[in-house]
Scaffold this motif. Structure first.
Motif, short mmCIF file in Angstrom:
data_model
loop_
_atom_site.label_atom_id
_atom_site.label_comp_id
_atom_site.label_asym_id
_atom_site.label_seq_id
_atom_site.Cartn_x
_atom_site.Cartn_y
_atom_site.Cartn_z
N ALA A 4 26.57 0.34 33.23
CA ALA A 4 25.25 0.50 31.99
C ALA A 4 25.19 1.67 31.45
CB ALA A 4 24.05 0.02 32.59
N PHE A 5 25.20 1.64 30.03
CA PHE A 5 25.16 2.77 29.45
C PHE A 5 23.67 3.15 29.05
CE2 PHE A 5 29.49 0.86 28.83
CZ PHE A 5 29.98 1.71 29.24
N ALA A 6 23.50 4.10 28.21
CA ALA A 6 21.88 4.43 27.72
C ALA A 6 21.44 3.21 26.73
CB ALA A 6 22.14 5.77 26.97
N PRO A 7 20.36 2.43 27.20
CA PRO A 7 19.81 1.43 26.65
C PRO A 7 18.97 1.93 25.34
CG PRO A 7 18.73 1.71 28.60
CD PRO A 7 19.57 2.77 28.48
N ALA A 8 18.89 1.17 24.45
CA ALA A 8 18.13 1.42 23.07
C ALA A 8 16.61 0.97 23.44
CB ALA A 8 18.56 0.85 21.98
N GLU A 59 12.79 6.70 31.41
CA GLU A 59 12.93 7.53 30.53
C GLU A 59 14.43 8.40 30.61
OE1 GLU A 59 12.58 9.30 26.80
OE2 GLU A 59 11.36 7.66 27.52
N GLU A 60 14.54 8.55 31.91
CA GLU A 60 15.72 9.41 32.09
C GLU A 60 16.87 8.27 31.84
OE1 GLU A 60 14.32 12.32 36.02
OE2 GLU A 60 14.92 10.24 36.37
N VAL A 61 16.99 7.19 32.28
CA VAL A 61 18.01 6.32 31.84
C VAL A 61 18.02 6.20 30.35
CG1 VAL A 61 18.33 3.89 31.88
CG2 VAL A 61 17.55 4.59 33.97
N ARG A 62 17.18 6.05 29.57
CA ARG A 62 17.12 6.05 28.09
C ARG A 62 17.88 7.34 27.52
NH1 ARG A 62 12.23 4.93 24.69
NH2 ARG A 62 13.89 4.65 23.31
N ARG A 63 17.79 8.40 28.33
CA ARG A 63 18.34 9.55 27.65
C ARG A 63 19.70 9.98 28.26
NH1 ARG A 63 14.36 13.22 25.31
NH2 ARG A 63 12.43 12.00 25.32
N LEU A 64 20.47 9.19 29.26
CA LEU A 64 21.64 9.29 29.55
C LEU A 64 22.42 9.69 28.40
CD1 LEU A 64 22.58 6.35 31.93
CD2 LEU A 64 22.51 8.79 32.56
N PRO A 65 23.33 10.94 28.62
CA PRO A 65 24.33 11.20 27.65
C PRO A 65 25.37 10.27 27.24
CG PRO A 65 24.16 12.80 29.36
CD PRO A 65 23.28 11.57 29.68
N GLU A 66 26.07 10.13 26.14
CA GLU A 66 26.84 9.38 26.00
C GLU A 66 28.22 9.71 26.96
OE1 GLU A 66 28.73 8.93 21.79
OE2 GLU A 66 26.75 9.10 21.08
N PHE A 72 26.97 -0.23 38.97
CA PHE A 72 26.37 -0.75 40.23
C PHE A 72 27.35 -1.75 40.70
CE2 PHE A 72 23.07 0.03 37.01
CZ PHE A 72 21.93 0.67 37.75
N ALA A 73 27.77 -1.62 42.00
CA ALA A 73 28.65 -2.49 42.65
C ALA A 73 27.84 -2.90 43.89
CB ALA A 73 29.70 -1.55 43.10
N ALA A 74 27.89 -4.19 44.07
CA ALA A 74 27.19 -5.18 45.28
C ALA A 74 27.59 -4.30 46.66
CB ALA A 74 27.69 -6.35 45.45
N GLY A 75 26.29 -4.03 47.44
CA GLY A 75 26.58 -3.29 48.78
C GLY A 75 26.87 -1.68 48.84
N HIS A 76 26.71 -1.23 47.61
CA HIS A 76 26.80 0.27 47.55
C HIS A 76 25.70 0.72 46.71
CE1 HIS A 76 30.88 -0.10 48.97
NE2 HIS A 76 31.27 -1.01 48.39
N PRO A 77 25.47 2.17 46.86
CA PRO A 77 24.50 2.77 45.99
C PRO A 77 24.96 3.04 44.53
CG PRO A 77 25.31 4.45 47.54
CD PRO A 77 26.17 3.00 47.83
N PRO A 78 23.95 2.81 43.77
CA PRO A 78 24.41 3.10 41.99
C PRO A 78 25.10 4.50 42.11
CG PRO A 78 22.10 3.62 42.70
CD PRO A 78 22.47 3.07 43.90
N ILE A 79 26.08 4.50 41.17
CA ILE A 79 26.72 5.68 40.72
C ILE A 79 26.51 6.03 39.43
CG2 ILE A 79 29.19 6.35 40.48
CD1 ILE A 79 29.88 4.10 42.48
N ARG A 80 26.22 7.33 39.25
CA ARG A 80 26.13 7.91 37.85
C ARG A 80 27.37 8.86 37.71
NH1 ARG A 80 20.99 11.62 35.92
NH2 ARG A 80 21.93 12.12 33.61
N GLY A 81 28.28 8.18 36.77
CA GLY A 81 29.51 8.76 36.58
C GLY A 81 29.84 9.06 35.05
#
Length: 148
Positions: A4-8, A59-66, A72-81
């Protein structure tokens, strides 16, 4: 796996925020209190609290930089990469410059039977390249052992 990328829109941001899950925040509070009638030493009170908050707020999700994405992978914590553009990798650039194949690599198969438009089985003409499912099913049934 979902990327997922920064949503509008706010709804998608809230969904992604819920998908990241909660985290625990440790909070320490210190309070000073005067003694009665200002006689004697001041009293110090230290209290420790644990609060739950979203790992990323909407709000932090909406402000993710480009340059960043959530993975999100099943069975694993989310990754901010960080996003790695293909043009920064010489191997991916080389693959992008490859010409398209001149011929398709599909294997021609005889047309099979598809359910007709009324919802019944058979009767309809199979799509080109589709296997004959009824013949495959008959072969499978023939190989099953007969139980007493």
């Amino acid at each position: 796996m979902q990327v997922a990328f920064a949503p509008a829109d706010v709804e998608t941001a809230e969904l992604l925020s819920r998908m990241t899950g909660p985290m625990t925040v440790h909070l320490a509070k210190r309070a000073l209190a005067n003694a009665p009638l200002n006689l004697g030493p001041r009293r110090h009170t230290l209290s420790l609290h644990e609060l739950a908050r979203p790992l990323l707020t909407a709000e932090e999700v909406r402000r993710l930089p480009e340059s960043e994405a959530l993975v999100f992978a099943a069975g694993h914590p989310p990754i901010r990469g960080r996003r790695a553009p293909y043009y920064g990798d010489p191997e991916l650039v080389r693959r992008c410059k490859m010409p398209a194949p001149e011929e398709s690599d599909r294997i021609a198969q005889p047309a099979g039977r598809w359910p007709d438009s009324e919802g019944g089985a058979g009767g309809g003409q199979g799509a080109p390249g589709a296997p004959d499912l009824s013949a495959q099913l008959e072969r499978i049934i023939e190989t099953l052992p007969i139980l007493p």
